[in-house]
Write an enzyme that holds these catalytic residues in place. Structure first.
Site, short mmCIF file in Angstrom:
data_model
loop_
_atom_site.label_atom_id
_atom_site.label_comp_id
_atom_site.label_asym_id
_atom_site.label_seq_id
_atom_site.Cartn_x
_atom_site.Cartn_y
_atom_site.Cartn_z
N ASP A 293 0.81 -1.22 0.00
CA ASP A 293 0.00 0.00 0.00
C ASP A 293 0.85 1.27 0.00
O ASP A 293 0.38 2.33 0.39
CB ASP A 293 -0.95 -0.02 1.20
CG ASP A 293 -2.19 0.83 0.96
OD1 ASP A 293 -2.65 0.90 -0.21
OD2 ASP A 293 -2.69 1.45 1.92
N1 LIG Z 1 2.43 11.22 11.87
C1 LIG Z 1 1.85 11.98 10.94
N2 LIG Z 1 2.04 13.30 10.91
C2 LIG Z 1 1.46 14.09 9.99
N3 LIG Z 1 0.65 13.64 9.02
C3 LIG Z 1 0.40 12.32 8.99
C4 LIG Z 1 0.99 11.42 9.94
N4 LIG Z 1 0.54 10.17 9.67
C5 LIG Z 1 -0.28 10.30 8.61
N5 LIG Z 1 -0.37 11.56 8.20
C6 LIG Z 1 -1.18 12.14 7.12
O1 LIG Z 1 -2.46 11.58 7.22
C7 LIG Z 1 -2.78 10.86 6.06
C8 LIG Z 1 -3.51 9.61 6.43
O2 LIG Z 1 -2.74 8.78 7.26
P1 LIG Z 1 -2.53 7.26 6.88
O3 LIG Z 1 -1.85 7.18 5.58
O4 LIG Z 1 -1.85 6.64 8.05
O5 LIG Z 1 -4.04 6.79 6.78
P2 LIG Z 1 -4.78 5.68 5.94
O6 LIG Z 1 -6.20 6.05 5.94
O7 LIG Z 1 -4.40 4.35 6.48
O8 LIG Z 1 -4.24 5.81 4.50
P3 LIG Z 1 -4.55 4.85 3.22
O9 LIG Z 1 -5.69 5.50 2.54
O10 LIG Z 1 -3.26 4.98 2.52
O11 LIG Z 1 -4.82 3.48 3.74
C9 LIG Z 1 -1.47 10.60 5.37
O12 LIG Z 1 -1.65 10.49 3.99
C10 LIG Z 1 -0.65 11.80 5.76
O13 LIG Z 1 -0.97 12.90 4.92
#
Ligand SMILES: Nc1ncnc2c1ncn2[C@@H]1O[C@H](COP(=O)(O)OP(=O)(O)OP(=O)(O)O)[C@@H](O)[C@H]1O
Ligand SMILES: [Mg+2]
Length: 402
Positions: A293
């Site tokens: 992913d």
């Molecule tokens: N520690 C962090 N600090 C700042 N921004 C973050 C952090 N972790 C994630 N993000 C932001 O938040 C968004 C979503 O987080 P993450 O990718 O973990 O979620 P997700 O819903 O699992 O994503 P996906 O759709 O890829 O499965 C990221 O694309 C990034 O922009």
């Protein structure tokens, strides 16, 4: 009150441009004149910079969706639907959604109704005013998540609170599709740190320790994963952008349109050696754990000085092969997404294309493989990983050319 027709775009405390709603469907973003004329301007996005570093200033109207840079500031999928519903706007109406959530966006961007006086940056549009304050935020991604602050005192835990600068954590709720995602992400992020990847502070906590969760959320499990935000600090917001923004690609195309080769080329061009080293380690690690992913939105740049980017700390690292056996890599390494096509020869070619020395890249990759195998053997029984996930990761590891 009249409907919001124009949103000023601020980067930190600086106004950089305006998005205007031309009619019911079309919007156009243009840069502010003094921003264009400022040679020392902070960087909004590498996507607005040409090969010579000059600002690309070619306003273009977009229908329904905002232009890619802004569309990528909004959530996707279920999270987008959820927040749009709470805001009382249609999820496809991105301008209205940005107006509603614009006070709390990823990085240092804010979208503020033009009517608002500059000194009154907290003023919100009438769409925003209709949503409870703790849902007035935008985070990218599909998974249900909230911005939260850490509880003080012995009890610990996190509180989903009024959004804004105080919320320095992201809490990701369990998936509605796959089991043990918070445990998986916590374990893989822990391993990532042990092999030399820059990982923010993380926590695996019981859902019961998260205060302020909205009612009636469907979920698969009792744990939540929390990560400290690298785009928030006591001194203010720090600008970030993801590689979908860098490449001007809509969130829907995050698995297409660009490859790891393209990401490395941007890093080689615009960042530093440490970023390239981190990219190599994260890519190698993602192959080792079977993380299919690592699409364009799971890689970001951060702008510590507001102008020059480096690769941001890591986020969203987990093993996806246990859920989707047979799944390939999210992006092409070079020409293919086959796990077994990631080998030393691939890395040499990626480095050549990016016009960087291959030796340090190979060294970082080899070190990651060695450290992963050692740490995996030592840690797998200590991590909160169900046996099913351990087996799937080991089966995947066995099939690699590393
Ligand atoms: N520690 C962090 N600090 C700042 N921004 C973050 C952090 N972790 C994630 N993000 C932001 O938040 C968004 C979503 O987080 P993450 O990718 O973990 O979620 P997700 O819903 O699992 O994503 P996906 O759709 O890829 O499965 C990221 O694309 C990034 O922009
Ligand atoms: Mg993600």
């Amino acid at each position: 009150m009249t409907e919001t027709r124009a949103l000023d775009i601020h980067l930190g405390t600086r106004k950089v441009g305006t998005i205007v709603a031309l009619d019911g469907e079309r919007t156009i973003f243009s840069f502010a004149e003094d921003y264009v004329g400022d040679a020392e301007r902070p960087t909004l996005s590498l996507g607005y910079r040409d090969a010579y570093g000059a600002l690309i200033n070619e306003p273009r109207a977009h229908r329904v969706r905002l232009e890619p840079f802004f569309s990528n500031l909004l959530p996707e999928g279920a999270l987008k639907e959820y927040l749009a519903r709470r805001a009382g706007v249609k999820a496809v109406r991105e301008f209205q959604l940005l107006a509603a959530l614009g006070g709390d966006l990823p990085g240092a961007v804010r979208a503020v109704p033009t009517e608002a006086a500059p000194e009154n940056i907290a003023q919100v549009s009438e769409v925003a005013a209709a949503i409870p304050e703790r849902f007035r935020f935008s985070l990218a991604g599909v998974q249900l998540k909230f911005s939260a602050l850490k509880n003080q005192g012995k009890k610990g835990g996190l509180t989903i609170a009024v959004s804004g600068d105080g919320c320095e954590w992201i809490v990701k709720l369990p998936s509605t599709n796959f089991a043990n995602v918070p445990e998986n992400e916590y374990s893989i992020m822990t391993l990532a740190r042990l092999v030399g990847i820059d990982v923010p502070e993380i926590e695996l906590l019981s859902l019961a320790a998260v205060e302020g969760l909205p009612e009636g959320i469907e979920q698969l499990g009792d744990s939540a994963f929390a990560i400290r935000r690298f785009d928030r600090s006591p001194e203010g917001r720090i600008h970030i952008e993801d590689f979908a923004q860098v490449f001007g690609v809509y969130p829907d195309d995050k698995y297409e349109k660009a490859s790891y080769r393209n990401i490395l080329a941007v890093l080689a061009d615009a960042t530093d050696d440490q970023s390239i080293d981190q990219f190599t380690r994260r890519l190698t690690f993602s192959v080792l754990v079977g993380n299919g992913d690592m699409h364009l939105k799971n890689w970001s740049l951060i702008y510590p000085d507001g102008k020059r980017p480096i690769l941001s700390p890591a986020y969203d690292l987990l093993s996806t092969v246990p859920y989707l056996p047979g799944e390939q890599s999210a992006l092409k390494f070079r020409r293919s997404k086959e796990w077994s096509d990631f080998n030393e020869d691939t890395l040499v070619r990626l480095a050549d294309k990016a016009r960087i020395a291959a030796t340090p890249v190979l060294k970082a990759a080899r070190e990651t493989v060695e450290r992963f195998d050692t740490e995996w053997a030592a840690q797998k029984a200590n991590l909160p990983l169900p046996a099913r996930l351990i087996d799937a990761i080991e089966k995947h590891r066995g099939g690699l050319a590393l």
